[in-house]
Design a protein around this motif. Structure first.
Motif, PDB file in Angstrom:
ATOM      1  N   LEU A  86       0.866  -1.183   0.000  1.00 57.40           N
ATOM      2  CA  LEU A  86       0.000   0.000   0.000  1.00 57.40           C
ATOM      3  C   LEU A  86       0.899   1.228   0.000  1.00 57.40           C
ATOM      4  O   LEU A  86       1.592   1.498   0.979  1.00 57.40           O
ATOM      5  N   PRO A  87       0.941   1.999  -1.103  1.00 60.19           N
ATOM      6  CA  PRO A  87       1.766   3.218  -1.100  1.00 60.19           C
ATOM      7  C   PRO A  87       1.137   4.312  -0.233  1.00 60.19           C
ATOM      8  O   PRO A  87      -0.045   4.232   0.088  1.00 60.19           O
ATOM      9  N   PRO A  90      -2.496   6.501  -1.548  1.00 59.29           N
ATOM     10  CA  PRO A  90      -2.517   5.808  -2.845  1.00 59.29           C
ATOM     11  C   PRO A  90      -3.367   6.511  -3.902  1.00 59.29           C
ATOM     12  O   PRO A  90      -4.378   7.125  -3.585  1.00 59.29           O
ATOM     13  N   GLN A 146      -8.046   4.850   0.899  1.00 61.40           N
ATOM     14  CA  GLN A 146      -7.099   4.124   1.743  1.00 61.40           C
ATOM     15  C   GLN A 146      -7.570   2.677   1.918  1.00 61.40           C
ATOM     16  O   GLN A 146      -6.773   1.745   1.842  1.00 61.40           O
ATOM     17  N   GLY A 149      -7.045   0.844  -1.133  1.00 63.74           N
ATOM     18  CA  GLY A 149      -5.604   0.546  -1.215  1.00 63.74           C
ATOM     19  C   GLY A 149      -5.264  -0.710  -0.440  1.00 63.74           C
ATOM     20  O   GLY A 149      -4.478  -1.540  -0.904  1.00 63.74           O
ATOM     21  N   SER A 153      -3.955  -4.406  -1.903  1.00 67.33           N
ATOM     22  CA  SER A 153      -2.717  -5.029  -1.414  1.00 67.33           C
ATOM     23  C   SER A 153      -2.960  -6.478  -0.986  1.00 67.33           C
ATOM     24  O   SER A 153      -2.016  -7.251  -0.829  1.00 67.33           O
TER      25      SER A 153
ATOM     26  N   ARG B  80       1.227   8.659  -9.851  1.00 66.39           N
ATOM     27  CA  ARG B  80       1.610   7.589  -8.921  1.00 66.39           C
ATOM     28  C   ARG B  80       0.738   6.331  -9.022  1.00 66.39           C
ATOM     29  O   ARG B  80       0.677   5.548  -8.087  1.00 66.39           O
ATOM     30  N   THR B  81       0.032   6.175 -10.139  1.00 69.54           N
ATOM     31  CA  THR B  81      -0.766   4.958 -10.320  1.00 69.54           C
ATOM     32  C   THR B  81       0.140   3.764 -10.609  1.00 69.54           C
ATOM     33  O   THR B  81      -0.253   2.626 -10.412  1.00 69.54           O
ATOM     34  N   TYR B  83       2.707   2.790  -9.004  1.00 73.45           N
ATOM     35  CA  TYR B  83       3.213   2.102  -7.805  1.00 73.45           C
ATOM     36  C   TYR B  83       2.472   0.800  -7.521  1.00 73.45           C
ATOM     37  O   TYR B  83       3.077  -0.197  -7.148  1.00 73.45           O
ATOM     38  N   THR B  84       1.136   0.856  -7.648  1.00 74.05           N
ATOM     39  CA  THR B  84       0.373  -0.352  -7.317  1.00 74.05           C
ATOM     40  C   THR B  84       0.387  -1.359  -8.470  1.00 74.05           C
ATOM     41  O   THR B  84      -0.134  -2.450  -8.327  1.00 74.05           O
TER      42      THR B  84
END
Lengths: 312, 254
Positions: A86-87, A90, A146, A149, A153, B80-81, B83-84
């Motif tokens: 999870l960045p 996100p 969140q 996200g 994950s 930043r899409t 990253y996932t």
């Protein structure tokens, strides 16, 4: 217990500006996280927490050192299949609905069409987003993003979960929900490595924490060892005392504060404690509570930041 | 399956970003032009409509390749899409191929619909469509695939604005590369000679995809040229995707 994450001498140097100045984001980081552990990776902004997580997920390449997840080099395809990430704050494809987005991630894990729908429903239910299944991501609140996200994950049933600031931007209710979710995942056998600067969350969740300052791990330890009672420090609450008694207590105690007609006292040493008790009783007051002061994670954290702050 | 998922998603993105609005403009251009030219140019209406139609298909497809292609990778990093996605069990080259294939799919569907409008206009003018007309449009598609590859390559290391400038310049020079070589050979300056050759061999020779004049004037497209152009175009596209993948493989996604 075997290590799930092993980091040795990890360095990351960024080049910045026209003069290509070197910035050391990580400076010889050594760290190990055991299986089924909730590990809190703490540090001020710019300490290198996100850089570490990005190296572990294969988004960044280290300048030197090694980073291994589940026994293989970070970024390895088979490792990524057993890892969730999870960045921080996100971002997702905003034109997709929650269901479409999770379906897309399921495809990246090669989950067969027949089981994808069920999987997506399970994931949405696990994060409480069933009601937003067909809502486009652009209409999601920060808390919903969140939770989405976290759902993404978990798509590959990971053995290890890396969470970058999972509680940031959430209200107290949202933070509590995420905390409970993390606890449940850990009780199901998952190893959880999360970065945070919200120390109260780390205090409530972690088995162990590591403190990162300027790319170096300055401390690592079990929460039980960190949150130990502080020797010779007491906190007490007294009521029904007059002004003269308060003045007397100010001479005895380290700190005296009046809140809601009650005095909150911080007392150092047992002799002072006995004298303060005597003063309260002699003034006709009542000692409502007395306990040993404990070190908070914040106290512990600040100890490592002090030299840095002083240097500034 | 992973590459296909990325490809479908890129296609869906462009559809939901209303890229297909271009088609409405194209349809209006075609319908209006048929009406206007039927009044203005007695005897040449069909040729003009064919010329205008092929030109429009080429220009509108180029616009999509330029504007969508140059943001293809940069937007994923900027928003930043990525990253996932890259943290999932996919290889980086699959990401690049998926994005590239998705945009080409969008352009293919777009061109197919534009071709439909175009054939309708020809039919309304009393003309009929031929195999050569279809082959000419196929070559335009291969050319646009190549331009998309250039946009993709530039978007792996430059900002969208710079990528658009680089892609457009390469497109213009690509159409002039044969002329550049010819004129440089006429020069007695050795440096001009060398530059002319370097440009000729390094830049894509986009004039090889242009058979519009032959088709409009009723000449057949030579099959050997057609085959050579398609193979040349596809090999160039493969090269661009490989280089883009190699750059993206080494990229730090900060």
């Amino acid at each position: 217990m075997r290590s799930v994450i092993e980091i040795e001498g990890l360095e990351k140097v960024y080049r910045s500006g026209v003069r290509r100045r070197n910035i050391h984001a990580l400076d010889g980081l050594d760290l190990s996280v055991a299986e089924n552990e909730i590990f809190g990776f703490l540090g001020p902004n710019g300490a290198g927490k996100t850089t570490t997580l990005k190296i572990l997920t294969g988004l960044l390449f280290q300048t030197s050192g090694t980073a291994r997840v589940l026994g293989k080099a970070a970024g390895d395809l088979s490792t990524k299949a057993q890892m969730g990430f999870l960045p921080e704050s996100p971002h997702f494809y905003e034109y997709l609905t929650s269901r479409e987005l999770l379906d897309f991630y399921c495809r990246l894990f090669r989950i067969h069409k027949a089981s994808r729908r069920k999987k997506v429903d399970e994931l949405l239910a696990s994060v409480g987003l069933e009601h937003a299944a067909d809502l486009r991501v652009r209409k999601h609140s920060q808390g919903m993003k969140q939770r989405l996200g976290i759902a993404q994950s978990l798509v590959g049933n990971p053995k290890v979960l890396l969470l970058d600031e999972p509680m940031s931007g959430l209200d107290p209710m949202g933070r509590r929900q995420i905390r409970e979710m993390i606890r449940k995942l850990a009780s199901d056998g998952m190893t959880i490595f999360f970065s945070s600067h919200i120390l109260s969350d780390a205090e409530l969740l972690c088995d162990r924490v590591g403190i990162l300052v300027k790319g170096r791990l300055v401390d690592v330890g079990k929460m039980a060892d960190i949150l130990k009672p502080r020797m010779g420090l007491f906190e007490a609450i007294a009521s029904g005392v007059d002004g003269a008694c308060r003045e007397r207590l100010e001479g005895i105690c380290k700190r005296v504060a009046l809140r809601d007609d009650r005095l909150h006292l911080e007392i150092s040493g047992e002799d002072n404690l006995r004298e303060a008790e005597r003063a309260i009783i002699e003034a006709g007051g009542v000692l409502d509570s007395l306990s040993r002061m404990r070190t908070t994670l914040e106290d512990h954290f600040m100890e490592f930041l002090k030299p840095d702050e002083a240097a500034k | 399956m992973r590459t296909w998922a990325l490809c479908l998603n890129t296609f869906r993105e462009t559809v939901r970003d209303k890229v297909f609005l271009v088609l409405v403009v194209f349809a209006l251009v075609m319908i209006m032009s048929s009406r206007i030219f039927s009044f203005l140019s007695v005897g040449l209406e069909l040729k003009i409509v064919m010329d205008l139609g092929l030109g429009s298909i080429s220009v509108f497809s180029l616009l999509i390749a330029l504007f969508v292609g140059t943001t293809l990778v940069h937007k994923e990093i900027d928003k930043r899409t990525v990253y996932t996605i890259v943290s999932k069990p996919i290889r980086r080259y699959q990401f690049i191929i998926g994005k590239y294939a998705g945009l080409n799919m969008t352009i293919l569907v777009n061109m197919a619909i534009m071709t439909g409008f175009f054939y309708l206009s020809i039919w309304l003018m009393g003309g009929s469509w031929s195999l050569d007309l279809g082959l000419c449009i196929l070559l335009i598609y291969v050319e646009i695939m190549l331009v998309t590859g250039l946009a993709l390559l530039f978007s792996t290391f430059a900002s969208p604005t710079l990528s658009a400038v680089f892609t457009f310049l390469t497109y213009v020079l690509g159409h002039l590369s044969s002329d550049l070589k010819f004129f440089s050979e006429q020069s007695e300056n050795i440096i001009v000679n060398i530059f002319g050759k370097v440009f000729y061999y390094l830049l894509p020779n986009l004039s090889k995809f242009n058979f519009k004049n032959e088709v409009v004037h009723g000449f057949a497209i030579p099959m050997d040229s057609l085959f050579y152009s398609i193979v040349y175009g596809l090999l160039y596209c493969a090269l661009l995707v490989i280089v883009s993948s190699l750059i993206f493989e080494r990229k730090n996604l900060r």
